[in-house]
Design a protein around this motif. Structure first.
Motif, short mmCIF file in Angstrom:
data_model
loop_
_atom_site.label_atom_id
_atom_site.label_comp_id
_atom_site.label_asym_id
_atom_site.label_seq_id
_atom_site.Cartn_x
_atom_site.Cartn_y
_atom_site.Cartn_z
N TYR A 72 0.74 -1.17 0.06
CA TYR A 72 0.18 0.04 0.06
C TYR A 72 0.73 1.28 0.08
O TYR A 72 0.42 2.18 -0.56
N GLY A 73 1.95 1.22 0.85
CA GLY A 73 2.62 2.42 0.97
C GLY A 73 3.49 2.83 -0.23
O GLY A 73 3.51 3.94 -0.85
N THR A 74 3.90 1.73 -0.94
CA THR A 74 4.58 1.97 -2.27
C THR A 74 3.55 2.13 -3.38
O THR A 74 3.89 3.14 -4.18
N ALA A 75 2.23 1.58 -3.39
CA ALA A 75 1.27 2.24 -4.24
C ALA A 75 0.89 3.42 -4.15
O ALA A 75 0.86 4.38 -5.06
N ILE B 243 0.02 13.95 -1.32
CA ILE B 243 -0.37 14.28 0.27
C ILE B 243 -1.79 13.33 0.56
O ILE B 243 -1.68 12.64 1.68
N ALA B 244 -2.73 13.34 -0.36
CA ALA B 244 -4.04 12.76 0.09
C ALA B 244 -3.69 11.06 0.05
O ALA B 244 -4.13 10.63 0.87
N ALA B 245 -2.95 10.50 -0.93
CA ALA B 245 -2.53 9.37 -1.14
C ALA B 245 -1.82 8.85 0.18
O ALA B 245 -2.22 7.90 0.93
N PHE B 246 -0.77 9.67 0.67
CA PHE B 246 -0.09 9.43 1.97
C PHE B 246 -1.01 9.49 3.26
O PHE B 246 -0.79 8.92 4.35
N GLY B 247 -2.00 10.40 3.10
CA GLY B 247 -3.13 10.30 4.05
C GLY B 247 -3.87 9.12 4.35
O GLY B 247 -4.04 8.96 5.49
N THR B 248 -4.43 8.56 3.35
CA THR B 248 -4.95 7.42 3.40
C THR B 248 -3.92 6.19 4.10
O THR B 248 -4.25 5.10 4.71
N ASN B 249 -2.52 6.43 3.58
CA ASN B 249 -1.55 5.31 4.19
C ASN B 249 -1.68 5.63 5.63
O ASN B 249 -1.45 4.73 6.15
N ALA B 250 -1.55 6.66 6.01
CA ALA B 250 -1.60 7.00 7.51
C ALA B 250 -2.80 6.80 8.21
O ALA B 250 -2.69 6.11 9.30
N ALA B 251 -3.79 6.49 7.48
CA ALA B 251 -5.04 5.64 8.10
C ALA B 251 -4.62 4.44 8.55
O ALA B 251 -5.28 3.95 9.81
N GLY B 252 -3.96 3.55 7.97
CA GLY B 252 -3.69 2.18 8.42
C GLY B 252 -2.86 2.48 9.65
O GLY B 252 -3.00 1.29 10.58
N PHE B 253 -1.93 3.12 9.89
CA PHE B 253 -1.32 3.52 11.06
C PHE B 253 -2.17 4.09 12.09
O PHE B 253 -1.61 3.63 13.25
N LEU B 254 -3.07 4.66 11.94
CA LEU B 254 -3.76 5.30 12.93
C LEU B 254 -4.71 3.92 13.54
O LEU B 254 -5.05 3.80 14.77
N ALA B 255 -4.96 2.88 12.65
CA ALA B 255 -5.91 1.80 13.22
C ALA B 255 -5.03 0.75 14.00
O ALA B 255 -5.47 -0.20 14.48
N ARG B 256 -3.65 0.89 13.70
CA ARG B 256 -2.64 -0.24 14.52
C ARG B 256 -2.86 -0.21 15.79
O ARG B 256 -2.87 -1.37 16.36
N PRO B 257 -2.77 0.76 16.73
CA PRO B 257 -3.05 0.62 18.11
C PRO B 257 -4.34 -0.18 18.52
O PRO B 257 -4.40 -0.87 19.54
N LEU B 258 -5.36 0.16 17.65
CA LEU B 258 -6.86 -0.81 17.99
C LEU B 258 -6.34 -2.19 17.62
O LEU B 258 -6.75 -3.08 18.55
N GLY B 259 -5.69 -2.50 16.57
CA GLY B 259 -5.33 -3.90 16.36
C GLY B 259 -4.43 -4.42 17.46
O GLY B 259 -4.45 -5.50 17.80
N GLY B 260 -3.36 -3.76 18.07
CA GLY B 260 -2.55 -4.16 19.14
C GLY B 260 -3.29 -4.19 20.29
O GLY B 260 -3.14 -5.37 21.16
N ALA B 261 -4.29 -3.47 20.58
CA ALA B 261 -5.22 -3.66 21.94
C ALA B 261 -6.04 -4.85 21.87
O ALA B 261 -6.07 -5.81 22.86
N VAL B 262 -6.69 -4.95 20.75
CA VAL B 262 -7.71 -5.96 20.73
C VAL B 262 -7.00 -7.54 20.61
O VAL B 262 -7.21 -8.45 21.44
N PHE B 263 -5.82 -7.69 19.69
CA PHE B 263 -5.01 -9.10 19.70
C PHE B 263 -4.39 -9.19 20.88
O PHE B 263 -4.00 -10.19 21.07
#
Length: 442
Positions: A32-35, A55-75
């Motif tokens: 995703y980051g490369t694309a 910048i907008a494309a990197f913004g959607t890339n950042a959305a994945g990073f924003l979700a990572r703490p949620l994944g860390g907390a749940v799993f």
């Protein structure tokens, strides 16, 4: 106190599973980051100015990073209560399916505004999966490893990160070399995403053959396993969480500038993107084998000095890195990437699995490692390409980006300098409040 660790055969099997599983998981995430750097601005944000679209494309890339703490907390929660292995199987399946769906997602020309919306939604799912995967992938190796070689063996899980990027870059390089520019934009970019589902099956087969770690089995069988591991780790290990968070800032933030932002920066200054992609591939391939070497070095001299060496390297290399890119000399570009990735980043990420494992008690280790790791990913890794692109748009030059890199390095130096040396700790008995963890063991 007796040394911990599984039988040698199980340690090696865990190391292979950690390497292969994380390589496939991070292959999907790096795609995703490369694309985002190469095509998403054109396909999903075509109504914007090219730089704003990036910048907008990197913004959607950042959305994945924003979700990572949620994944860390749940799993992390279920990983501490039920074990590491099952969480790793689930996260790999989620990542594989979401990556495949990105590969079949219609562009803006077909779906209009729903295309970038769905793209962001799938990136968030990817972020949740990888946020839950990293901690478990590290622990499945480090908790099997013997004390005196924990740095070496656990670093192999990080080698998977490097190999995942190499697979990703190689897939894009092959597709770009065998398609025209028009064909690549039309359908070629999708091939690496679609291929991810086949790699996911391979990863699942390998991970299903590994036993859960002794520490996880002991915790799951305890009369009172942690009811709320996340709450417990914040109550009992707050300093360790902050140390892990700070230690990740330079490691993660700098990496995505070196790897992701450098591709779009090369385009801005008229540098052949193929040269940068080749340099990054060589750098990440070399780093993949440097990581266990740095892990082994940390077994001998300690986690802190090796980690600090990498963070200081980021500070010292920030200006030379961009100066070498600005020269547009392919040899200097290769040197810039090699030093940044193999030596600076490699020293930190190779030491990180053992270092973070030894900061937390096994009852809440998955949650603690995931929380510190993923919060930093959200702050540093998710936004560093976005911040760097904005700084470039503002200044029209690389010097503020170099200053930004230096700032990331300073944060990590302070965090690691404040940490205890963990090399001689026995992590199965490590509680932050206990005297055995207050000082290194003789």
């Amino acid at each position: 106190m007796a040394e911990t660790g599984s039988a040698p055969r199980e340690v090696r099997r865990a190391a292979v599973a950690g390497l292969v599983g994380s390589a496939l998981e991070w292959y999907d995430f790096f795609l995703y980051g490369t694309a985002a750097a190469l095509v998403f601005n054109t396909l999903f944000f075509p109504t914007f100015d090219p730089l704003v679209g990036t910048i907008a494309a990197f913004g959607t890339n950042a959305a994945g990073f924003l979700a990572r703490p949620l994944g860390g907390a749940v799993f992390g929660h279920f990983g501490d209560r039920l074990g590491r292995k099952s969480m790793l199987v689930i996260t790999l399946m989620i990542m594989g399916v979401s990556t495949f769906l990105i590969g079949v997602l219609p562009s803006y020309a077909t779906l209009g505004v729903w295309a970038p919306v769905l793209l962001m939604a799938l990136r968030i799912v990817q972020g949740i999966a990888v946020g839950g995967e990293w901690g478990g992938g590290v622990l499945i190796v480090s908790e099997h490893a013997p004390d005196h070689r924990r740095g070496f063996y656990s670093a192999w899980s990080q080698t998977g990160v490097g190999l995942g990027f190499v697979l990703c870059a190689a897939a894009y390089a092959v597709v770009q070399a065998t398609t025209s520019t028009a064909s690549f934009l039309a359908w070629g970019w999708r091939i690496p995403f679609l291929a991810g589902i086949l790699l996911t099956v391979v990863g699942l087969v390998i991970r299903l053959r590994v036993m859960d770690t002794p520490a996880a089995q002991e915790t799951a069988a305890a009369p009172k396993p942690p009811r709320m591991p996340l709450v417990e780790v914040l109550r009992t290990h707050p300093r360790a969480v902050l140390i892990a968070f700070g230690a990740r800032i330079a490691e993660n933030g700098a990496l995505y500038i070196f790897l992701t932002f450098s591709l779009s920066y090369a385009d801005t200054i008229g540098l052949d993107g193929g040269v940068v992609l080749a340099a990054v591939m060589v750098g990440m391939l070399c780093e993949s084998f440097a990581m266990p070497a740095f892990g082994a070095l940390s077994d001998r001299i300690g986690r802190r000095p090796v980690y600090l060496g990498g963070a200081v390297g980021v500070i010292l290399w920030a200006y030379p890195f961009f100066a070498m890119f600005d020269s547009r000399n392919p040899v200097l570009v290769f040197v810039a990437v090699f030093v940044a990735v193999v030596l600076c980043h490699g020293a930190m990420i190779g030491t990180q699995p053992a270092f973070f494992t030894e900061l937390f008690d096994s009852r809440v280790r998955y949650s603690g490692v995931a929380l510190g790791h993923e919060l930093a990913s959200m702050v540093a890794g998710g936004f560093s390409p976005l911040v760097a692109t904005a700084l470039l748009a503002w200044a029209g030059a690389s010097w503020p980006i170099a200053l930004f890199l230096i700032g990331l390095g300073v944060v990590t130096v302070v965090a690691v300098a404040a940490a205890p040396e963990t090399r001689r700790r026995h992590p199965e008995h490590c509680k932050e409040a206990a005297p055995a963890c207050a000082q290194p063991q003789p």
